[in-house]
Design a protein around this motif. Structure first.
Motif, short mmCIF file in Angstrom:
data_model
loop_
_atom_site.label_atom_id
_atom_site.label_comp_id
_atom_site.label_asym_id
_atom_site.label_seq_id
_atom_site.Cartn_x
_atom_site.Cartn_y
_atom_site.Cartn_z
N LYS A 24 0.83 -1.21 0.00
CA LYS A 24 0.00 0.00 0.00
C LYS A 24 0.86 1.26 0.00
N ARG A 115 -6.55 -3.63 -5.57
CA ARG A 115 -5.90 -4.41 -4.51
C ARG A 115 -5.74 -5.87 -4.90
N VAL A 136 -3.95 -8.31 -2.14
CA VAL A 136 -3.61 -7.71 -0.84
C VAL A 136 -4.42 -8.34 0.29
#
Length: 508
Positions: A24, A115, A136
């Motif tokens: 991130k 993600r 993620v």
């Protein structure tokens, strides 16, 4: 004791970063949707693709984006390597046409928008795809760096979804074989940060207007190639290249400069757009894109291996201003000096080194002067291809290496009639007066003060012989040599240095 021996007596701790947090963090590299897609397309171009398509499934959330190309593709081992963080060193020697640098582009660009992303690829000419996925949410769950290997069933399902979407849009490529397909599952910047009613509308606008606009500029050189030009399709639209430096006779170039810098050569070349572009840009024109004004597009354009990596604005060297909206500076660099220009991961920002700033500033100062002159002279009529129009104005504008000059139009009906009624001697005298008028006007307009004439025949037929005859008549008429030197000759554009020898002799 060397450093390694000193460390041998220390306890050590595991410092493996948290995969969720690190991903991130590194994804926040200044990417927008359009710059993210451009970064992925860099990989396609480096893999020799000449066709790329971007398809977005927006009928339900999570939104799904596919980007596919017909480049060389990857076998499974190469795919695995390219999915690592990073996949190569920024210091390693690269092919002159390689648009990558850090080996992070595909990952950081993708994670800046989603993600979860999957890459499917196969070598060109083969049939079987392999796939890898970064997710993620999965990394958060397991707390370890784990790359998912896609099953045959998952790959088949994604290929089916891609083909269905591709066939459902207009302008589909003929004989197109996708060798690499990247799939973004979910676009969190649209899904998480916007009200539900605005999400699809915002994404459509971003893709159809902003992104298309951006890609048409960034890759215009590739799309304009004569051999195997690059084609980019976004849903139903084939992107049309936009060249910010149209090859037209009324776009005035400033003499280019080249400078050796480290292992590369940097070329800088300024251009002044014609004043008419200000009025024309208020509607669809060749001077601006659909979503950018002349002021948006003024400034520096930096090309790296034919890929535009920075455009618009002056990169902190000077400030934007309406009077500079006609100025554009083109800079060409290779890819071997990225580290010296501090090119960021997103390829969207550079820092001009101290060694180059002086050269840039000096050149920009000259370009600025020429652009300001063009801007302030914009209400002066330019030459027309129509002979009838050429007769309609007493003054007209001519291009010169000193900028646009305002001059008396010899085709103006009254003046033309007067000239036709004069003998040769009288025409020479009239040309002398006209030259004085032209020179004086342009001095007032600050476009002629540096222009000096040497003793060569001009286009209007005013030669050294003519000048000598006129000076003799002025002397015969009672004017002093000093007055002729200080008042008459400067208004003809002559300085002491540029006066012909014959005239200097007369005025001793």
């Amino acid at each position: 004791m060397d450093r390694q021996d000193a460390y041998d007596s220390h306890f050590i701790e595991d410092a493996v970063p948290n995969p969720e947090y690190l991903i991130k963090s590194i994804a926040e590299q200044g990417y927008s949707l359009e710059s993210s897609l451009a970064d992925l397309m860099d990989n396609s171009i480096s893999a020799n693709a000449d066709k790329i398509e971007v398809l977005i499934k927006m009928d339900q959330e999570p939104f799904t984006l596919f980007i596919a190309d017909n480049g060389d593709g990857m076998d499974e081992e190469t795919l695995k390597k390219n999915m690592q963080f990073p996949s190569n060193s920024p210091e390693q020697t690269r092919n002159a046409l390689d648009l990558g640098r850090f080996g992070l582009g595909m990952k950081t660009a993708s994670f800046s928008q989603t993600r979860c992303f999957t890459v499917l690829s196969k070598r060109k000419g083969t049939l079987v795809y392999t796939g890898r996925t970064w997710d993620v949410n999965y990394l958060k769950k397991v707390g370890k760096w784990r790359l998912l290997v896609n099953t045959k069933e998952e790959i088949a399902r994604l290929i089916y979804q891609y083909n269905l979407l591709s066939e459902g849009h207009l302008n589909r490529y003929e004989n197109f074989e996708a060798n690499t397909i990247i799939i973004w599952k979910g676009l969190y910047k649209f899904e998480n940060y916007l009200e539900e009613a605005n999400r699809q509308l915002a994404l459509k606008k971003q893709i159809s207007e902003v992104t298309s606009d951006y890609l048409s500029i960034v890759f215009h050189r590739y799309m304009e190639r004569i051999t195997a030009p690059l084609k980019i399709r976004i849903n139903n639209e084939l992107i049309t290249p936009f060249n910010p430096f149209p090859k037209l006779s009324d776009v005035r170039p400033i003499e280019y400069k080249q400078k050796n810098f480290s292992t590369d050569t940097i070329k800088i070349e300024g251009f002044v757009l014609p004043a008419k572009s200000i009025e024309e840009s208020k509607s669809i024109s060749i001077w601006t894109t659909k979503n950018r004004s002349l002021m948006d597009m003024e400034g520096i354009y930096i090309y790296r291996a034919d890929r535009l990596i920075h455009f618009g604005g002056w990169n902190g060297l000077i400030k934007k201003a309406p009077r500079l909206q006609l100025a554009r500076l083109r800079v060409d660099i290779g890819n071997s000096v990225d580290h010296l220009l501090h090119l960021n991961v997103a390829k969207s920002q550079i820092e001009i080194p101290h060694d180059l700033k002086a050269a840039f500033e000096k050149y920009i100062d000259e370009l600025k002067t020429q652009a300001e002159r063009e801007f302030y002279n914009r209400d002066i009529r330019t030459f027309s291809s129509s002979k009838e129009e050429d007769k309609s104005q007493l003054f007209e504008r001519k291009a010169s290496n000193k900028g646009p000059l305002l001059e008396v139009n010899n085709n103006f009906p009254i003046l033309s009639s007067l000239i036709n009624g004069l003998d040769k001697e009288q025409i020479i005298k009239l040309n002398l007066v006209i030259r004085m008028i032209n020179t004086r006007i342009n001095k007032i307009r600050q476009t002629h003060e540096d222009k000096t004439f040497v003793g060569i025949e001009e286009k209007d037929g005013f030669s050294v012989k003519d000048l000598v005859e006129c000076v003799n008549e002025l002397i015969a008429g009672g004017l002093s040599s000093e007055l002729i030197k200080t008042d008459i000759l400067p208004n003809l554009g002559f300085s002491d240095i540029s006066l012909p020898h014959e005239v200097k002799q007369l005025l001793k």
